[in-house]
Design a protein around this motif. Structure first.
Motif, short mmCIF file in Angstrom:
data_model
loop_
_atom_site.label_atom_id
_atom_site.label_comp_id
_atom_site.label_asym_id
_atom_site.label_seq_id
_atom_site.Cartn_x
_atom_site.Cartn_y
_atom_site.Cartn_z
N PRO A 181 -15.90 -53.74 26.36
CA PRO A 181 -14.75 -53.25 25.59
C PRO A 181 -14.70 -51.73 25.54
CG PRO A 181 -16.46 -54.15 24.14
CD PRO A 181 -16.87 -54.48 25.53
N VAL A 182 -13.51 -51.20 25.67
CA VAL A 182 -13.28 -49.76 25.62
C VAL A 182 -12.21 -49.47 24.56
CG1 VAL A 182 -12.48 -47.73 26.87
CG2 VAL A 182 -13.94 -49.41 28.02
N ASP A 183 -12.56 -48.64 23.60
CA ASP A 183 -11.62 -48.21 22.57
C ASP A 183 -10.89 -46.97 23.09
OD1 ASP A 183 -10.29 -47.80 20.21
OD2 ASP A 183 -11.99 -46.86 19.18
N VAL A 184 -9.60 -47.12 23.36
CA VAL A 184 -8.79 -46.00 23.88
C VAL A 184 -8.19 -45.26 22.69
CG1 VAL A 184 -6.87 -45.34 25.37
CG2 VAL A 184 -8.30 -47.29 25.98
N GLN A 185 -8.62 -44.02 22.48
CA GLN A 185 -8.17 -43.23 21.33
C GLN A 185 -7.32 -42.06 21.83
OE1 GLN A 185 -11.88 -41.98 19.66
NE2 GLN A 185 -12.66 -44.08 19.44
N ALA A 186 -6.15 -41.89 21.22
CA ALA A 186 -5.27 -40.76 21.57
C ALA A 186 -5.03 -39.92 20.33
CB ALA A 186 -3.95 -41.28 22.12
N TYR A 187 -5.27 -38.62 20.46
CA TYR A 187 -5.06 -37.70 19.35
C TYR A 187 -4.11 -36.59 19.82
CZ TYR A 187 -5.92 -34.19 15.74
OH TYR A 187 -5.77 -33.27 14.74
N VAL A 188 -3.03 -36.42 19.08
CA VAL A 188 -2.02 -35.42 19.44
C VAL A 188 -1.98 -34.37 18.34
CG1 VAL A 188 0.42 -35.01 19.90
CG2 VAL A 188 -0.64 -37.12 20.68
N SER A 189 -2.16 -33.11 18.73
CA SER A 189 -2.11 -32.00 17.78
C SER A 189 -1.13 -30.95 18.28
CB SER A 189 -3.51 -31.37 17.61
OG SER A 189 -4.00 -30.88 18.84
N GLY A 190 -0.76 -30.06 17.38
CA GLY A 190 0.21 -29.04 17.75
C GLY A 190 -0.39 -27.98 18.66
N THR A 212 -2.97 -32.92 23.76
CA THR A 212 -3.21 -34.36 23.69
C THR A 212 -4.61 -34.65 24.22
OG1 THR A 212 -0.86 -34.85 24.01
CG2 THR A 212 -2.43 -36.64 24.42
N THR A 213 -5.41 -35.31 23.41
CA THR A 213 -6.77 -35.68 23.82
C THR A 213 -6.89 -37.20 23.85
OG1 THR A 213 -7.69 -33.70 22.77
CG2 THR A 213 -9.23 -35.46 23.33
N VAL A 214 -7.36 -37.74 24.97
CA VAL A 214 -7.61 -39.18 25.11
C VAL A 214 -9.11 -39.38 25.27
CG1 VAL A 214 -7.26 -41.23 26.53
CG2 VAL A 214 -5.35 -39.68 26.08
N ASN A 215 -9.69 -40.21 24.40
CA ASN A 215 -11.11 -40.51 24.45
C ASN A 215 -11.30 -41.99 24.78
OD1 ASN A 215 -13.94 -40.39 24.14
ND2 ASN A 215 -13.77 -41.05 22.01
N LEU A 216 -12.12 -42.27 25.79
CA LEU A 216 -12.44 -43.65 26.17
C LEU A 216 -13.85 -43.94 25.67
CD1 LEU A 216 -11.11 -43.47 29.85
CD2 LEU A 216 -9.87 -44.18 27.81
N SER A 265 0.95 -24.27 21.29
CA SER A 265 2.03 -23.55 21.98
C SER A 265 2.08 -23.86 23.47
CB SER A 265 1.85 -22.04 21.79
OG SER A 265 0.57 -21.62 22.31
N GLN A 266 1.05 -24.55 23.97
CA GLN A 266 1.01 -24.88 25.39
C GLN A 266 0.72 -26.37 25.57
OE1 GLN A 266 -1.95 -22.27 27.05
NE2 GLN A 266 -0.43 -20.69 27.54
N TYR A 267 1.26 -26.91 26.67
CA TYR A 267 1.02 -28.33 26.98
C TYR A 267 -0.38 -28.49 27.56
CZ TYR A 267 1.20 -32.77 29.49
OH TYR A 267 0.91 -34.02 29.96
N GLN A 268 -1.19 -29.35 26.92
CA GLN A 268 -2.54 -29.65 27.41
C GLN A 268 -2.80 -31.14 27.29
OE1 GLN A 268 -4.81 -26.89 24.81
NE2 GLN A 268 -5.55 -25.96 26.70
N PHE A 269 -3.49 -31.68 28.28
CA PHE A 269 -3.82 -33.12 28.29
C PHE A 269 -5.28 -33.23 28.72
CE2 PHE A 269 -1.84 -37.52 29.25
CZ PHE A 269 -3.00 -38.16 28.86
N SER A 270 -6.16 -33.60 27.81
CA SER A 270 -7.59 -33.73 28.10
C SER A 270 -7.99 -35.20 28.03
CB SER A 270 -8.42 -32.93 27.09
OG SER A 270 -8.04 -31.58 27.11
N MET A 271 -8.91 -35.59 28.91
CA MET A 271 -9.43 -36.95 28.90
C MET A 271 -10.94 -36.90 28.95
SD MET A 271 -8.41 -40.18 31.30
CE MET A 271 -6.69 -39.88 30.95
#
Length: 516
Positions: free
Chosen positions: A17-26, A65-69, A28-34
């Protein structure tokens, strides 16, 4: 805001099982981390998910936006994480409220337009979810047939991210549940290979084929070129019994985890017939690669592994068969993975008796010297030969028989006898987690292979006379038990033992004295 969805990662032929967690914070620039130990395919999902969200009518958040697996110590491979990541991001930005995410597994790759693409390993992931008490799964519509026979699971197939969100945002399901019984899966059309009625002559070889199919025994054909060895082997699928539901799930698990199931294919209900080329490596046969993928012995699980012209395979490759033949599983160890794959299969092999092919022939003289014959036969080691229950000789068939219009028994008739014998074995072993006589161990032989005194003595005398091993003794008893089952006898009689012994005489003729 934080949002969670549930997915599973494929490890061998099981899921974690993998818990997919997404956290979105404010920001000034678009960022997407995994994070969470993703491989390259998972990292690339950032671009697929972003495009799919926008093309499905939703907004990709601006900022960080940070996605943690989680858990982070399990390596995440493949593209099945796209859908749960996209749903988690949409939830984290409060664009649509979803229900039941805590007990629903989400699986699927996203195309840039938001449509769902089928992924590999769905069946082991769904079964692993069921074992953990999760009873709902949402996946690509083309993957649905693969898991439709899993009892106790609510399977929903969808075509796109938009359709998945519409389903999850309703308290009542809007997608039709996919469900079939195992009996319905059996109604699929089957390709059963060649028919035995097409084989002329070779009565002893046909009998050996029937006994091997009835008990799941390993089989070796030794004979001159053109005697029909390969044709006989190709007839085997047509007389093999129907797989049990457990066998079907075991086989499909391996094919699903390997990623070689065609899209839209349901549960595998016909026994596999694998015929690797003689140039195959040990890794191709046993399994290997960076991710420890299953090899041919595992893909032949509950079916047949056919080695045509057996001495042409490298000695190292043939010797690698010994462990799976004895234990029923193959152990594949690599730097990144250590996996055990089930590998209970029938080994069916064919070979010529010498390099020219005519040693022992009644119709053509052999052109090989004694040394050449011995060298050729010794490519098959004694320990490997010892693990082959039935050995039968096939000589050339007279032209009158070949031209004859009289046909022998067809595969359907023989298959009926085979299935009757297998039903006896299934009832006998219902508490033992084995399916046929060939899978018996010493404890099972003592308990179930009841034989008359003169039958046991006959086998013992054959062991002494021909210098065979104790393993050969056990395998003769297993074959005799199968012959008795074909006759629907409770005990092994003398004639059953005599036929079982006769099936080992090739060993004595060729490997016991090729010089003569």
């Amino acid at each position: 805001m934080l949002a969670r969805t549930l997915c599973f990662a494929l490890v061998g032929v099981s899921g974690e099982p993998v818990d997919v967690q997404a956290y979105v914070s404010g920001g000034s620039q678009y960022q997407f981390s995994m994070v969470g130990l993703p491989d390259a395919a998972v990292k690339e999902s950032r671009d697929r998910v972003a495009a799919a969200i926008k093309n499905s009518g939703f907004a990709m958040p601006y900022g960080h936006t940070t996605v943690n697996l989680s858990p982070a110590d399990v390596r995440k491979e493949g593209t099945a994480f796209d859908l749960p990541i996209a749903v988690a991001i949409i939830q984290a930005t409060q664009q649509l409220k979803c229900y039941g995410l805590q007990d629903t597994v989400l699986l699927g790759e996203l195309a840039l337009d938001g449509s769902l693409v089928p992924v590999q390993g769905v069946l082991p992931l769904v079964i692993s979810a069921k074992e953990r008490g999760i009873n709902k799964v949402l996946l690509p519509i083309k993957n649905a047939p693969e898991v439709e026979a899993v009892e106790g699971m609510q399977v929903f197939g969808c075509r796109s991210l938009y359709e998945a969100m519409q389903h999850l945002s309703n308290k009542n399901s809007i997608l039709a549940q996919v469900q079939k019984s195992y009996q319905e899966c059996l109604k699929k059309p089957k390709d059963e290979g060649m028919d035995l009625s097409q084989v002329r002559g070779q009565q002893s070889a046909k009998r050996a084929l029937e006994v091997a199919a009835a008990g799941g025994h390993n089989l070796l054909f030794v004979g001159v070129p053109g005697s029909g060895k390969t044709m006989l082997a190709r007839c085997l699928p047509g007389i093999l019994p129907q797989m049990t539901q457990q066998e079907a799930f075991e086989t499909t698990l391996i094919y699903s985890a390997s990623g070689i199931m065609p899209a839209g294919t349901g549960l595998i209900t016909t026994r596999p017939f694998r015929a690797p080329h003689h140039t195959a490596s040990a890794a191709a046969l046993i399994g290997g690669g960076v991710s420890a993928k299953p090899g041919e012995v595992s893909l032949a699980h509950n079916g047949v592994l056919f080695l045509d012209e057996m001495p042409e395979y490298p000695r190292r490759v043939l010797e690698a068969l010994r462990q799976p033949l004895e234990d029923g599983f193959a152990t594949v160890s690599r730097v990144r993975a250590h996996v055990e794959y089930l590998s209970r299969f029938m080994l069916v092999a064919s070979m010529n008796p010498c390099p020219c092919g005519y040693f022992g022939s009644r119709t053509r003289p052999c052109r090989c010297g004694n040394r050449d014959i011995r060298k050729y036969l010794d490519r098959i080691s004694g320990p490997l030969l010892d693990r082959i229950d039935i050995q039968v000789e096939a000589d050339s068939v007279p032209v009158e028989e070949i031209a004859s219009k009289v046909k022998g028994e067809n595969s359907a008739t023989v298959r009926q006898r085979v299935e009757n014998a297998r039903l006896i074995q299934l009832k006998r072993f219902k508490e033992e987690n084995i399916f046929c006589n060939a899978q018996m161990n010493n404890k099972h032989i003592e308990k179930y292979a009841l034989a008359e005194e003169n039958a046991l003595k006959f086998i013992q005398q054959a062991i002494k006379k021909f210098g065979l091993s104790m393993r050969a003794y056990g395998r003769m008893i297993k074959v005799a038990r199968t012959i008795a089952d074909l006759k629907q006898q409770e005990t092994i009689k003398l004639e059953d033992a005599a036929e079982a012994v006769q099936f080992r005489m090739i060993d004595a003729k060729y490997w016991g004295g090729a010089e003569e």
